[in-house]
Design a protein around this motif. Structure first.
Motif, short mmCIF file in Angstrom:
data_model
loop_
_atom_site.label_atom_id
_atom_site.label_comp_id
_atom_site.label_asym_id
_atom_site.label_seq_id
_atom_site.Cartn_x
_atom_site.Cartn_y
_atom_site.Cartn_z
N ALA A 20 37.80 38.64 36.97
CA ALA A 20 38.83 39.51 36.42
C ALA A 20 39.80 38.68 35.60
O ALA A 20 40.19 37.58 36.00
CB ALA A 20 39.57 40.23 37.54
N GLN A 21 40.17 39.19 34.44
CA GLN A 21 41.13 38.48 33.60
C GLN A 21 42.52 38.49 34.25
O GLN A 21 42.85 39.44 34.99
CB GLN A 21 41.18 39.10 32.21
N PRO A 22 43.34 37.45 34.01
CA PRO A 22 44.64 37.36 34.70
C PRO A 22 45.52 38.59 34.54
O PRO A 22 46.22 38.97 35.49
CB PRO A 22 45.28 36.11 34.05
N TRP A 23 45.49 39.22 33.35
CA TRP A 23 46.38 40.36 33.14
C TRP A 23 45.94 41.59 33.94
O TRP A 23 46.68 42.57 34.04
CB TRP A 23 46.46 40.71 31.65
N ALA A 24 44.73 41.55 34.53
CA ALA A 24 44.25 42.67 35.36
C ALA A 24 44.56 42.44 36.83
O ALA A 24 44.20 43.27 37.67
CB ALA A 24 42.75 42.87 35.16
N ILE A 25 45.22 41.32 37.14
CA ILE A 25 45.54 40.97 38.53
C ILE A 25 47.05 41.11 38.73
O ILE A 25 47.84 40.75 37.87
CB ILE A 25 45.10 39.53 38.84
N GLU A 26 47.43 41.66 39.87
CA GLU A 26 48.86 41.86 40.17
C GLU A 26 49.63 40.55 40.11
O GLU A 26 49.18 39.52 40.63
CB GLU A 26 49.00 42.49 41.55
N LYS A 27 50.81 40.59 39.48
CA LYS A 27 51.65 39.41 39.39
C LYS A 27 52.27 39.08 40.74
O LYS A 27 52.67 39.97 41.49
CB LYS A 27 52.76 39.62 38.36
N THR A 106 46.36 32.03 38.17
CA THR A 106 46.51 30.79 37.40
C THR A 106 45.14 30.16 37.13
O THR A 106 44.16 30.42 37.84
CB THR A 106 47.40 29.80 38.14
N ASN A 107 45.11 29.35 36.10
CA ASN A 107 43.87 28.70 35.68
C ASN A 107 44.05 27.19 35.63
O ASN A 107 45.12 26.70 35.27
CB ASN A 107 43.47 29.18 34.29
#
Length: 266
Positions: A20-27, A106-107
């Protein structure tokens, strides 16, 4: 590979083929941090190097034991890869330490030391060297430009005994496209067979022909530790190969003009 190990240890989803791309994961506020340490040898002193990395504003950076204060100096290739100044690279051993927050969103990405220097490869080691004064018609990674990605300009002196319609043929090269200039003026582009540039009608005497080779960024950003030559799909897994598909030595591609260009007239 390190990202996989950390995520497995912490029970986080892996960033592999169907990530899943970071923007699709809850902050959320990152719960952990990771400290990366890189050491390399240099044959020269480099006075004004730069460091380029993602999430630069969140990083704690030390170079040779000196804390680096982040100051944004623009981007390198991608607007997310920001540059900041480093203390001088010194002749001998150098160590870069980067501490970053770490969590699901994070990456762990590559970082880049930039500057007016060359590099050479000795097995799994990359060594900082002086820039080459001249280039031969051969692959760039064997001439001190191991990880360079961008444009390389070849200035070629040409002396004509008489006026004539001149052509240039480049039979062997590795670049996306090349442009050709004569005495500072662009005259043609080389991209398709038969790879011939028209230089126009030139007067007798001396001229300078410049070939600008726009090479790929594979040796800079690519999966340069993948040892499987048949592994041609590029995605998250391409940087996470294992077993016989992985090597600590560098697997670089030939780039640049690979044989002597030929001038002729009709």
């Amino acid at each position: 590979r390190l990202d996989n190990k950390l995520r497995t240890r912490l029970g986080l989803p892996l960033r592999v083929g169907r990530v899943a791309q970071p923007w699709a994961i809850e902050k959320r506020t990152p719960r952990w941090s990771v400290t990366l340490e890189y050491s390399f040898e240099s044959e020269i002193d480099v006075h004004s190097p730069l460091l380029a990395l993602e999430d630069a504003e969140l990083a704690e950076i030390d170079f040779n034991g000196e804390r680096v204060k982040y100051k944004d100096l623009g981007f390198y290739t991608d607007i997310s890869i920001r540059k900041t100044a480093l203390p001088p690279i010194r002749k001998g051993r150098n160590t870069l330490t980067i501490k970053l927050p770490f969590d699901t969103r994070t990456n762990l990405e590559c970082c880049y030391i930039l500057g007016e220097f060359g590099t050479k490869i000795v097995g799994p080691h990359a060594i900082v060297t002086s820039l080459p004064e001249k280039l031969s018609y051969n692959r760039l990674d064997s001439q001190g430009l191991s990880f360079y990605g961008g444009c390389v300009s070849y200035d070629i002196p040409l002396e004509l005994a008489e006026e004539g319609e001149i052509f240039l043929k480049t039979m062997h090269y590795r670049a996306g496209v090349m442009t050709v200039e004569v005495d500072g003026k662009k005259v043609d582009t080389i991209a398709y067979p038969p790879y011939i540039a028209k230089l126009g009608r030139l007067e007798r005497g001396r001229h300078t022909v410049r070939i600008n080779a726009y090479i790929s960024r594979h040796n800079c950003f690519g999966n340069i530790h993948c040892a499987d030559e048949e592994y041609i799909w590029l995605g998250p897994d391409s940087w996470r190969t294992e077993g016989s598909s992985w090597t600590y030595e560098y697997r670089l591609l030939p780039e640049g003009i690979l044989s002597t260009p030929i001038f002729y007239k009709k």
